[in-house]
Design an enzyme around this catalytic site. Structure first.
Site, PDB file in Angstrom:
ATOM      1  N   HIS B 268      26.562 -72.155  19.673  1.00 50.14           N
ATOM      2  CA  HIS B 268      26.371 -71.013  19.155  1.00 50.14           C
ATOM      3  C   HIS B 268      26.456 -69.779  20.080  1.00 50.14           C
ATOM      4  O   HIS B 268      27.353 -68.977  20.313  1.00 50.14           O
ATOM      5  CB  HIS B 268      25.374 -70.616  18.069  1.00 50.14           C
ATOM      6  N   GLU B 269      25.317 -69.758  20.930  1.00 46.82           N
ATOM      7  CA  GLU B 269      25.255 -68.872  21.966  1.00 46.82           C
ATOM      8  C   GLU B 269      26.259 -68.807  22.957  1.00 46.82           C
ATOM      9  O   GLU B 269      26.770 -67.842  23.615  1.00 46.82           O
ATOM     10  CB  GLU B 269      23.891 -68.793  22.508  1.00 46.82           C
ATOM     11  N   HIS B 272      29.163 -66.866  22.121  1.00 47.21           N
ATOM     12  CA  HIS B 272      29.061 -65.446  22.725  1.00 47.21           C
ATOM     13  C   HIS B 272      29.340 -65.395  24.082  1.00 47.21           C
ATOM     14  O   HIS B 272      30.097 -64.149  24.696  1.00 47.21           O
ATOM     15  CB  HIS B 272      27.607 -64.934  22.202  1.00 47.21           C
ATOM     16  N   GLU B 298      30.147 -62.269  16.426  1.00 51.96           N
ATOM     17  CA  GLU B 298      29.742 -63.500  15.489  1.00 51.96           C
ATOM     18  C   GLU B 298      30.900 -64.638  15.158  1.00 51.96           C
ATOM     19  O   GLU B 298      30.505 -65.686  15.053  1.00 51.96           O
ATOM     20  CB  GLU B 298      28.979 -63.003  14.393  1.00 51.96           C
TER      21      GLU B 298
END
Lengths: 502, 502
Positions: B268-269, B272, B298
């Site tokens: 997830h990170e 980003h 997101e």
């Protein structure tokens, strides 16, 4: 401090003044954090952008200093303030910062900042062998620095303005004879130091990094550093950097064949850290927070490293920590061995590795050469040769190649000219403080033996820390030690060290 | 971009505009670093001073936005700039930021900032049980936020101005029916999800933190995150924060009884982080650097976590990493086990632990309630009861006590009202991007099986990353996916997920 009725007459000037100081402080704290992060965490690929961000915050601080609105407030407050109180000291420091900002054009600040970033990059590339590659960048930086010094127009000659950045109020005309006298005595002492190459008594045993970090924390705690409001990290060159109150940080480094280096580095940096943790809360976000000069800063780090540490009594106090952390690796090692390995270091070309007896000779050399560079009496291209000659004269040591000569320090590349003398001033004040402590608390060996690190810290809190930058360094130290500015205490200390190690 | 002769006519306006954007960027980068450091390194005792430093940088940025000199430059440039080019986009974003700064008085900004720091402190103290202790701080914050929204005067109602801070251009009047339709479908899906409490299939084995960090680095590298210009650290709540180009950072966290959590958080990170590393170099230090909204942000994190990860094919690709790092602890664990443990999560009160099928219901609940609070249709003291009722209605789940209710997120305490909807918008865009990727590159399962993470990254670089914030999010996504704003792709994806796990 406010006389009834004055507050109204000041029409908010005091509030604006404190808020203005707060902004100046917050910008400085942000820069400190950006610098800390660069040395401890940032990936190398961020260097260029980071340099720009830091330059922007410096420029905003410059702009803040020159805000026209603040002039009237300062003038109004000057009339309404107790001339002996802390607010008057704040006003004096504010006037000093504004004067410097006014005199140096923002374009020159930016140009110097860019030339510095460039010089550091070139130095990082070239430092192991290539002075010629570095010389043009240094030449440019010396020229800009001289231009800045002339614009500042402080003291009797340009170098005074450079000193003033780090050690306000010190003049070249005092430092020259001071260093001349000091080096004569120290060169004699250095000549008597054993030149046998140091052994590696702790090599071949296990000193793991994680355990060394635990030792660093134990040693810091032992001398009173508050780990709940502090951080210890790692960096190539140890330093202390604290973004703001409640957050005091230093770094150490580990040798994998010697556990004593980390202990002494920690002690040195914890000395800075204790000072930061002792700055008075009531001065927070004012110009009186933090220390009055780098010499004052260094008086603390060197007091803890050289006067509390580097003695047999200290190694006896640390021995249980090392034994409990390193276990079997400490087998057969006595406090005497730890002490012997760190007490006296043979003279060498390296400032970073120098022992106490020769350290200030390394500083004297750099002071002479940077002064000659700023005065135009020495050309950058002639620096390596001049360095070798001074090294022979002062230390009786041959420096081979640029890495052992003027390329060994980052300071000049980083624009820090006029900075080196503060190391020796720190040594001088540390020695005076140690004498004063012994007058109050008896011999330091006895103090350590009775576990009295807290007594030493209480002494520093009372005599030095609690004043913030309320007093100029020399006055602060005169009051703290009862002694005038003099190298006597330092020389007496170094004579004892040299005799011990002989 | 410059027509010959114009440069002179502009009299330096362009240079000043770029320098001004550079200062705005550098201040934002400094704030990002101060925030990063607060979450990853700062001792708790620094919190108060840190909040003030950050507030000062925000205030300086506010002041910079309102510099009167820049107005004329913007006007001059607007006439001289290609209306379809990047500079026109910069001018539009500049006008938007200035308008916001003009409308919100600095005193209100500071008051809100102080109220936020206070509310976060109270929340940290009270979050496990005591909503009543938190309620007054939240009430105050809602009142100030509403005041700020009214001052901003954007869109059709105050909540629009709050949305606009995080997702420019989205209106409440669109979101209300959108969430109403979405929740109907999702509540049905959620009703079919197995409610058996999750097992702990990986408990009782060794998943050491140091090894989990090595896994995080391997997983990040697997999907193309450049570790040479990035950092992975630890924090209580994982996040990504990058101070400037060349320095992209995210955090993860480790469970000591489950190695899959760290893998999905990292994915997830890293999503980003990949976006940040893909921002175009030519927009550096302009308002076009970084992403156009949190929904766009997101879309990337959720694309990597939910569409590339959380599939059997992904766990097969990661299996060799886990096996080589964890060794014997992976004995008897097959990719199917890893997949099963992470694919479908039973509905619960927790947003942080929610599975994909229920996640957007948690967001819908928060959207409804914060909208009602801002509209004044719901009083803060009635929030826990309203929360429980919504939870029953949307998820069929009972929330016990404040910790399982409105105290579970820090967002409102931190003043982030209007923020939650961007999570669902991110899910929506991620699903559309995944469909578009499959059109171009075939089924994602096949892409992963052939080791094609670089294909997925190249797709994102081309369709999303390289645009910076040149386009508003909705237009960016329409061009990137060939699809209009719609929840169809998200619902189709979640139906498949629910069916898989049934």
């Amino acid at each position: 401090m406010t006389i009834l009725g004055q507050t109204e007459r000041l029409g908010g000037a005091r509030e604006r003044f404190y808020e203005w100081m707060g902004v100046l402080n917050d910008l400085k704290g942000s820069i400190r954090l950006l610098d800390w992060d660069r040395e401890t965490a940032m990936p190398a690929s961020g260097a260029e952008a980071r340099a720009r961000v830091v330059a922007t915050l410096h420029a905003l601080r410059h702009r803040e200093l020159l805000r026209p609105e603040i002039r009237d407030d300062l003038a109004a407050l000057a009339e309404a303030t107790d001339p002996d109180g802390p607010e008057a000291a704040m006003l004096r420091l504010a006037a000093r910062e504004i004067r410097r900002a006014e005199r140096v054009p923002e374009a020159l600040v930016r140009e110097t900042s860019t030339a510095t970033s460039h010089a550091v990059s070139v130095w990082l590339e070239a430092r192991h062998d290539d002075f010629d590659a570095f010389a043009p960048a240094l030449e440019r930086l010396i020229a800009l620095t001289r231009e800045m010094a002339e614009a500042m127009d402080l003291g009797e000659e340009p170098y005074d303005a450079l000193l003033d950045r780090f050690e306000p109020g010190v003049l070249t005309s005092e430092l020259e004879p001071f260093f001349a006298a000091l080096t004569t005595r120290l060169s004699d002492l250095a000549a008597g130091v054993d030149r046998a190459p140091p052994g590696r008594p702790f090599a071949g045993r296990s000193w793991p990094a994680a355990t060394q970090m635990a030792v660093a924390r134990d040693v810091a705690a032992l001398v009173g550093f508050d780990l709940d409001s502090g951080i210890i990290a790692l960096s190539a060159h140890p330093f202390t950097g604290s973004p703001h109150r409640g957050d005091v940080r230093f770094t150490t480094r580990f040798l994998d064949d010697d556990p004593t280096s980390n202990v002494l580095v920690t002690l040195h940096e914890a000395g800075h850290g204790l000072y930061s943790q002792g700055h008075p809360a009531e001065y927070e976000r004012t110009l009186l927070h933090w220390s009055p000069s780098l010499g004052a800063e260094e008086s603390q780090s060197r007091f803890w490293e050289n006067h509390l540490g580097r003695r047999l009594a200290f190694w006896r106090a640390v021995d249980p920590i090392l034994r409990s952390r390193f276990g079997a690796s400490m087998g057969g090692i006595a406090p005497e061995d730890l002490h012997r390995a760190t007490a006296v270091v043979p003279p060498s070309w390296s400032r970073m590795e120098a022992g106490q007896v020769t350290y200030d000779l390394h500083i004297a050399l750099r002071f002479r050469l940077e002064l000659a560079l700023v005065r135009g009496a020495l050309a950058v291209r002639d620096l390596p040769e001049a360095w070798s000659a001074e090294m022979e004269e002062l230390l009786g040591v041959r420096a081979e190649g640029a890495e052992q000569g003027p390329m060994q320090d980052i300071h000049w590349a980083a624009g820090l000219i006029g900075y080196f003398p503060t190391y020796t001033l720190g040594n001088l004040y540390a020695a005076q403080l140690a004498e004063a402590l012994e007058e109050e608390a008896g011999p330091i060996d006895g103090l350590i033996a009775r576990g009295g690190f807290d007594e030493a810290l209480a002494f520093m809190r009372e005599r030095v820390h609690r004043h913030g930058s309320m007093l100029p360094t020399r006055e602060l130290m005169r009051r703290a030690t009862g002694r005038p500015f003099s190298a006597d205490a330092l020389l007496a200390h170094l004579e004892r060290v040299a005799a011990d190690g002989a």
